[in-house]
Write a protein that holds these residues in place. Sequence first.
Motif, PDB file in Angstrom:
ATOM      1  N   LEU A 117     -35.636   0.620 -18.114  1.00 52.99           N
ATOM      2  CA  LEU A 117     -35.361  -0.726 -17.603  1.00 52.99           C
ATOM      3  C   LEU A 117     -36.528  -1.308 -16.800  1.00 52.99           C
ATOM      4  N   PRO A 118     -37.106  -0.562 -15.841  1.00 56.75           N
ATOM      5  CA  PRO A 118     -38.164  -1.183 -15.041  1.00 56.75           C
ATOM      6  C   PRO A 118     -39.537  -1.182 -15.700  1.00 56.75           C
ATOM      7  N   ILE A 119     -39.666  -0.530 -16.861  1.00 57.06           N
ATOM      8  CA  ILE A 119     -41.017  -0.360 -17.417  1.00 57.06           C
ATOM      9  C   ILE A 119     -41.247  -1.040 -18.760  1.00 57.06           C
ATOM     10  N   ILE A 120     -40.178  -1.294 -19.544  1.00 62.22           N
ATOM     11  CA  ILE A 120     -40.406  -1.705 -20.919  1.00 62.22           C
ATOM     12  C   ILE A 120     -41.018  -3.106 -21.003  1.00 62.22           C
ATOM     13  N   THR A 121     -40.576  -4.049 -20.143  1.00 59.22           N
ATOM     14  CA  THR A 121     -41.159  -5.392 -20.159  1.00 59.22           C
ATOM     15  C   THR A 121     -42.623  -5.368 -19.713  1.00 59.22           C
ATOM     16  N   PRO A 122     -42.960  -4.752 -18.561  1.00 63.10           N
ATOM     17  CA  PRO A 122     -44.371  -4.673 -18.177  1.00 63.10           C
ATOM     18  C   PRO A 122     -45.229  -3.925 -19.205  1.00 63.10           C
ATOM     19  N   TYR A 123     -44.661  -2.878 -19.816  1.00 62.45           N
ATOM     20  CA  TYR A 123     -45.407  -2.114 -20.820  1.00 62.45           C
ATOM     21  C   TYR A 123     -45.720  -2.979 -22.033  1.00 62.45           C
ATOM     22  N   ALA A 124     -44.744  -3.776 -22.456  1.00 62.25           N
ATOM     23  CA  ALA A 124     -44.967  -4.680 -23.588  1.00 62.25           C
ATOM     24  C   ALA A 124     -46.037  -5.717 -23.256  1.00 62.25           C
ATOM     25  N   LEU A 125     -45.977  -6.291 -22.059  1.00 66.66           N
ATOM     26  CA  LEU A 125     -46.982  -7.280 -21.644  1.00 66.66           C
ATOM     27  C   LEU A 125     -48.367  -6.642 -21.530  1.00 66.66           C
ATOM     28  N   GLN A 126     -48.389  -5.390 -21.085  1.00 69.34           N
ATOM     29  CA  GLN A 126     -49.661  -4.656 -20.975  1.00 69.34           C
ATOM     30  C   GLN A 126     -50.313  -4.461 -22.344  1.00 69.34           C
ATOM     31  N   LEU A 127     -49.475  -4.322 -23.374  1.00 68.30           N
ATOM     32  CA  LEU A 127     -49.992  -4.155 -24.736  1.00 68.30           C
ATOM     33  C   LEU A 127     -50.343  -5.491 -25.394  1.00 68.30           C
ATOM     34  N   GLY A 128     -50.204  -6.589 -24.654  1.00 70.05           N
ATOM     35  CA  GLY A 128     -50.603  -7.897 -25.164  1.00 70.05           C
ATOM     36  C   GLY A 128     -49.479  -8.748 -25.723  1.00 70.05           C
ATOM     37  N   ALA A 129     -48.230  -8.354 -25.523  1.00 76.88           N
ATOM     38  CA  ALA A 129     -47.101  -9.126 -26.037  1.00 76.88           C
ATOM     39  C   ALA A 129     -46.891 -10.388 -25.198  1.00 76.88           C
ATOM     40  N   SER A 130     -46.430 -11.466 -25.840  1.00 82.13           N
ATOM     41  CA  SER A 130     -46.058 -12.678 -25.131  1.00 82.13           C
ATOM     42  C   SER A 130     -44.706 -12.473 -24.456  1.00 82.13           C
ATOM     43  N   ASN A 131     -44.292 -13.431 -23.617  1.00 86.00           N
ATOM     44  CA  ASN A 131     -42.973 -13.330 -22.980  1.00 86.00           C
ATOM     45  C   ASN A 131     -41.864 -13.258 -24.025  1.00 86.00           C
ATOM     46  N   LEU A 132     -42.015 -14.064 -25.090  1.00 86.28           N
ATOM     47  CA  LEU A 132     -40.992 -14.082 -26.133  1.00 86.28           C
ATOM     48  C   LEU A 132     -40.945 -12.751 -26.878  1.00 86.28           C
ATOM     49  N   LEU A 133     -42.112 -12.216 -27.234  1.00 80.29           N
ATOM     50  CA  LEU A 133     -42.152 -10.931 -27.924  1.00 80.29           C
ATOM     51  C   LEU A 133     -41.660  -9.816 -27.003  1.00 80.29           C
ATOM     52  N   ALA A 134     -41.987  -9.898 -25.706  1.00 78.76           N
ATOM     53  CA  ALA A 134     -41.509  -8.890 -24.753  1.00 78.76           C
ATOM     54  C   ALA A 134     -39.974  -8.886 -24.704  1.00 78.76           C
ATOM     55  N   GLY A 135     -39.387 -10.088 -24.701  1.00 82.59           N
ATOM     56  CA  GLY A 135     -37.936 -10.175 -24.751  1.00 82.59           C
ATOM     57  C   GLY A 135     -37.388  -9.574 -26.030  1.00 82.59           C
ATOM     58  N   GLY A 136     -38.093  -9.799 -27.152  1.00 84.43           N
ATOM     59  CA  GLY A 136     -37.681  -9.216 -28.429  1.00 84.43           C
ATOM     60  C   GLY A 136     -37.791  -7.706 -28.433  1.00 84.43           C
ATOM     61  N   ILE A 137     -38.816  -7.184 -27.784  1.00 80.99           N
ATOM     62  CA  ILE A 137     -39.004  -5.731 -27.706  1.00 80.99           C
ATOM     63  C   ILE A 137     -37.877  -5.092 -26.894  1.00 80.99           C
ATOM     64  N   VAL A 138     -37.485  -5.748 -25.807  1.00 77.98           N
ATOM     65  CA  VAL A 138     -36.355  -5.256 -25.022  1.00 77.98           C
ATOM     66  C   VAL A 138     -35.078  -5.304 -25.856  1.00 77.98           C
ATOM     67  N   ALA A 139     -34.923  -6.389 -26.619  1.00 77.70           N
ATOM     68  CA  ALA A 139     -33.664  -6.636 -27.328  1.00 77.70           C
ATOM     69  C   ALA A 139     -33.516  -5.847 -28.624  1.00 77.70           C
ATOM     70  N   ILE A 140     -34.613  -5.552 -29.321  1.00 78.48           N
ATOM     71  CA  ILE A 140     -34.501  -4.974 -30.659  1.00 78.48           C
ATOM     72  C   ILE A 140     -33.858  -3.592 -30.629  1.00 78.48           C
ATOM     73  N   TYR A 141     -34.058  -2.862 -29.540  1.00 72.81           N
ATOM     74  CA  TYR A 141     -33.405  -1.553 -29.411  1.00 72.81           C
ATOM     75  C   TYR A 141     -31.888  -1.714 -29.503  1.00 72.81           C
ATOM     76  N   SER A 142     -31.375  -2.691 -28.769  1.00 73.63           N
ATOM     77  CA  SER A 142     -29.933  -2.898 -28.754  1.00 73.63           C
ATOM     78  C   SER A 142     -29.432  -3.461 -30.073  1.00 73.63           C
TER      79      SER A 142
END
Length: 380
Positions: free
Chosen positions: A20-45
Amino acid sequence: MTRMLYFIIMVSFLDTFIQLPIITPYALQLGASNLLAGGIVAIYSLTNMIGNIIGGHWIDRFGRKRMLFIGMLAASIILLLYPYAQTGEQLFIVRFLHGLAGGVLIPAAFAYVGDQTSKRSRGKAMAITGACIGTAAIIGPAIGGIMAARSEVEHVFVLVAVLFFITTLLLLKFVKESFSATERSAVSIKHFMPLLKDSLLLQASLAAFALMISNGTLAFALPLKVADMGLTSETTGLLLSTFGIVALIVFLTPLNRMYDHFAPISLVVIGLSLISFVHIMLNFTVNSTIGYLLMCVYGVGFALVFPSMNKIVADASSKIDRGKAYGIFYAFFSLGAVAGSFISGAAAEIIGLPFSSSATIMLSIGLFLLYFSRKTKRQL
């Protein structure tokens, strides 16, 4: 064996909470946009939801233990792929696979618990499962946040992979199948339709959807809120752990007697109302002290909702369709996490208040459940 099942539930949820506390920052660190970061959090579910529905039938058809073993082993392997992701798109693919592999774990474990408890004691049993999840909610975000703050994000995924593999070995040794081959012979795919029309299962599923709207929103928006306050991901982890501590107190003290004494749907509605209040206030929180107080209230709300809705599912199902019932239920659970992440991401982009959308949805569902349950009682 029951204790081992509780441990499996804790480990399965630890996989979610530690990220929970790491997946959004980790996605942004890899160059993801806010929208893609939200998708990365959501696609697991989202893929977890597919696994829930398909796995629910397999849990009834092939047995609880076999499906738990397959899910645990596959998840432990996929977790080792996270450190190799170099872009947001690659992380998206890994999360996709992770969700599919983990889709059968929770329905199978809860079907086990439902098999081994009677209606009279089921509320307390579900409170203990809630305590297992509360424990995961305490230690998971704290570990994830602390390791991320020390630039060891990749180690988090390796740690969970090892834990999953050890749990798989323990499962093989200590857990016995609760659903015999003779009983499984009566299982049919046709059992899905009656379940989909069951009013109790519908109420529990809507409650699960609402609860996970809140969790999906927290997964996406809380790390960003903490960053806006000038704090680190370690604070995010501690905030999330706070609600787990409060929930654990409710689950493991004499307060857990309420689950067998009060109508589950009433506890659900009260809990959703409390969580909605927390989300509204998080939009305007300016320091960590208020954040910790709000997480205490969130913990009480979570404690009221989680065992109550799981009890409803167990009561509404029988042994031959319990896997499918929990598959449907946890599909709504996963759908809520998907919706929470995407809707809060959109709300952050449009109005800058990511928690408002989740509060509105939870309040609306709470009011609907209250109306629907009273209408059903009048018809009876």
